[in-house]
Write an enzyme that holds these catalytic residues in place. Structure first.
Site, PDB file in Angstrom:
ATOM      1  N   GLU A 140      -9.560 -23.762  39.534  1.00 49.40           N
ATOM      2  CA  GLU A 140      -9.889 -22.545  40.281  1.00 49.40           C
ATOM      3  C   GLU A 140      -9.589 -22.816  41.745  1.00 49.40           C
ATOM      4  O   GLU A 140      -9.854 -23.921  42.251  1.00 49.40           O
ATOM      5  CB  GLU A 140     -11.362 -22.169  40.107  1.00 49.40           C
ATOM      6  CG  GLU A 140     -11.825 -20.996  40.970  1.00 49.40           C
ATOM      7  CD  GLU A 140     -13.315 -20.694  40.800  1.00 49.40           C
ATOM      8  OE1 GLU A 140     -13.818 -20.901  39.681  1.00 49.40           O
ATOM      9  OE2 GLU A 140     -13.968 -20.283  41.795  1.00 49.40           O
ATOM     10  N   GLU A 145     -14.444 -17.221  50.053  1.00 47.91           N
ATOM     11  CA  GLU A 145     -15.712 -16.762  49.483  1.00 47.91           C
ATOM     12  C   GLU A 145     -16.702 -16.572  50.627  1.00 47.91           C
ATOM     13  O   GLU A 145     -16.679 -17.312  51.625  1.00 47.91           O
ATOM     14  CB  GLU A 145     -16.265 -17.766  48.476  1.00 47.91           C
ATOM     15  CG  GLU A 145     -15.577 -17.738  47.120  1.00 47.91           C
ATOM     16  CD  GLU A 145     -16.317 -18.589  46.100  1.00 47.91           C
ATOM     17  OE1 GLU A 145     -16.958 -18.010  45.203  1.00 47.91           O
ATOM     18  OE2 GLU A 145     -16.260 -19.825  46.216  1.00 47.91           O
TER      19      GLU A 145
END
Length: 605
Positions: A140, A145
């Site tokens: 990932e 974020e």
């Protein structure tokens, strides 16, 4: 040090540097310069409300404008507080999977983030094929974020089997962007086989390096796709609860762009190699080189309808073939790039010859040298001679003629091949399939099979009307050949179930298009008898073999152009001197004392 040696080193370094130069080219983008749902050819949706492995509270909807839409030049992802499919919140998770999947390059999104406790927006990537297994084995990449309870702090991370937050070994970094919720910022990833770099506004703040161990530390050698979403709550986003009074919350994205780095040597103009006269809407392009300018030129009579100044143009063609060129201005990739485009021929009249062996020789012709089958081609004056030796007819041996230019067969749909053979092996079985500029063959029944093959050593026309017979199963089943762009003919010889292990030869004098079938010569129709000539081919003399000849007869020798080149009075068993004739194909006509006619033919070598 020797001056020549130094100069050689400098030249080598320059050449090596040039050959290794790379440029950044745009391969995928969405500028969001439209209104409505996100473009369906670029974006799909992950749908559902099962918590997504993080105890998230939202239900991700499918193509619902309340949660994902484009307006005023921005993509808007909106998280809302509403009951939907048993969940208390809705949002959207947009994915490029199967519509944009990449291995290495630069990915960037220019975005403004939502705010408030419980928001968890992300710009990130997951593997498309999960080659190494389920999360986190296949990896990932988190480009950005952000959790609303920690305003102004951005996170960039990677996850692998060896490095992930479940084990507490994840690789991550943070950067302070105080106005992330009120201003747009550029979030970007640079990804190579050696490392992953993450940036904000081109300021690199995170690097993860390939340790060259195994997939557990570096699964990033497979294609990944991009994800844009706002989660609500969850293990991280909801770690300090969810403020019920802040909704709806929106993430704005001005654009998303994906670049690849390619060698300068890979730059080229793409587009059709062949066009029809006066064809409209023809597209040509070159890779979209970042920070480059483009100036296009086209042949006389062609017009650039749109795109001048960009990497892609639309052209309305004229009647002239020629070069489509683009002048690129760029520090590494500057120069002129060219593609030569041929224009299809539109035949005029009711008959059009495609063959000129005397002038062009074997240009466009290709034999076969794949053991154990061989087909060799040669020319004799105006004739093409085909010698073949076939051991495996089940391989469908063939030879090919590619026309100098594609031909439009809209009006002349009949293909005629003028061929001669003695067929001594009784193996001369022929078939002709046309093919277009995309390589599609006319191989759907009925096909053009030469039947019956006349074995008398005289030329005959074999004809087939392709009107309504353009079906193709090769290379793709159930297609139609483009009869506006016929590129050539594939001739199968001694092939398939009709063939046998044998060797023989044949001659082709013309390949003709017409609007009617050209008549095949028939002795019964023309009331002309035939005879044999030997030796054949011959170089100095010929003799006639016919028991029907009595006494003196008139013997005429006629060249392939139909010109009488020799006439003698002789008896039937006389030798006829041909040493003074040029090499080529000749017909012989004999007129008897009763004024009946006999015809034959020979080849002078």
């Amino acid at each position: 040090m020797n001056r020549k040696f130094i100069d050689s080193i400098i030249v080598l370094l320059l050449v090596t540097s040039s050959s290794l130069a790379q440029v950044k080219v745009l391969v995928w983008n969405d500028e969001f310069n439209y209104t409505g749902l996100p473009a369906s050819d670029k974006w799909g949706y992950d749908v559902g409300g099962g918590g997504w492995g993080n105890n998230e509270l939202q239900y991700y909807t499918n193509a619902r404008a309340e949660n994902a839409r484009v307006e005023n030049g921005n993509l808007i992802i909106e998280a809302r507080k509403e009951q939907y499919e048993g969940r208390e919140y809705t949002s959207a998770r947009l994915v490029t999977r199967q519509k944009g999947d990449w291995l290495y390059g630069r990915v960037e999104a220019y975005a403004k983030l939502p705010s408030g406790r419980g928001t968890w927006p992300a710009i990130w990537m997951l593997p498309t094929n999960w080659v190494y297994g389920s999360w986190p084995k296949s990896g990932e990449i988190d480009i950005m974020e952000y959790v609303g309870y920690d305003p102004g702090v951005l996170h960039g991370s990677i996850h692998t089997e060896a490095y992930n937050h479940v084990l507490g070994t994840q690789k991550t970094a943070t950067i302070s962007v105080p106005d992330a919720e009120t201003a747009f910022h550029l979030y970007a990833l640079e990804w190579t086989p050696e490392k992953i770099d993450i940036y904000v506004d081109n300021n690199k703040y995170f690097t993860f390096t390939n340790e060259h161990k195994d997939y557990k530390t570096w699964p990033f050698d497979q294609v990944f796709h991009l994800i844009l979403n706002i989660a609500v709550g969850g293990n991280w986003g909801g770690a300090q609860g969810v403020d019920p009074n802040i909704w709806p919350q929106k993430m704005y994205v001005d654009y998303v762009r994906v670049y690849k780095y390619i060698d300068v040597s890979a730059l080229k103009v793409s587009g059709p190699e062949y066009v029809s006269p006066n064809q409209t809407g023809v597209t040509f392009n070159i890779q979209n080189i970042a920070d480059a300018t483009f100036s296009w030129s086209v042949p006389a009579g062609a017009t650039i309808v749109s795109g001048q100044g960009t990497n892609s143009i639309v052209v309305n063609w004229g009647n002239t073939q020629g070069d489509v060129s683009v002048e690129v201005t760029h520090p590494q990739a500057g120069g002129t790039y060219t593609k030569t485009v041929k224009t299809a021929v539109i035949p005029t009249g009711d008959r059009f010859s495609l063959l000129n062996v005397k002038e062009n020789g074997l240009m466009g012709w290709a034999g076969l040298s794949t053991s154990p089958n061989t087909i060799t081609l040669s020319t004799i004056d105006t004739l093409l001679k085909v010698n073949y030796s076939i051991s495996k007819p089940e391989d469908f041996p063939y030879f090919t003629y590619t026309f100098p230019n594609p031909v439009d067969m809209s009006n002349l749909t009949v293909l005629n091949v003028e061929m001669m053979t003695y067929n001594k092996s009784k193996s001369v079985v022929m078939r002709a399939d046309l093919f277009d500029t995309d390589g599609r063959l006319t191989d759907v029944t009925p096909v053009f099979r030469f039947y019956p093959v006349e074995p008398h050593g005289a030329f005959h026309y074999y004809s087939f009307d392709f009107n309504n017979n353009w079906g193709s199963n090769t290379p793709e089943y159930g297609k139609q050949v483009n009869y506006h762009q016929i590129a050539g003919v594939r001739f199968y010889v001694n092939y398939g179930v009709y063939g046998k292990a044998a060797s023989d030869s044949l001659w082709i004098s013309d390949v003709v298009l017409s609007n009617t079938l050209l008549t095949i010569f028939s002795p019964s129709e023309n009331k002309i008898s035939r005879f044999d000539i030997y030796p054949n081919p011959a170089s100095t003399y010929i003799k006639i073999n016919s028991s029907a000849l009595k006494g003196n007869v008139k013997i005429q020798v006629i060249n392939i152009a139909g010109v009488l080149v020799k006439e003698i009075i002789a008896n039937s068993d006389s030798e006829i001197n041909i040493s003074d004739l040029p090499n080529g194909f000749y017909s012989v006509r004999i007129i008897t004392q009763s004024n009946s006619q006999l015809v034959g033919s020979f080849i002078k070598l």
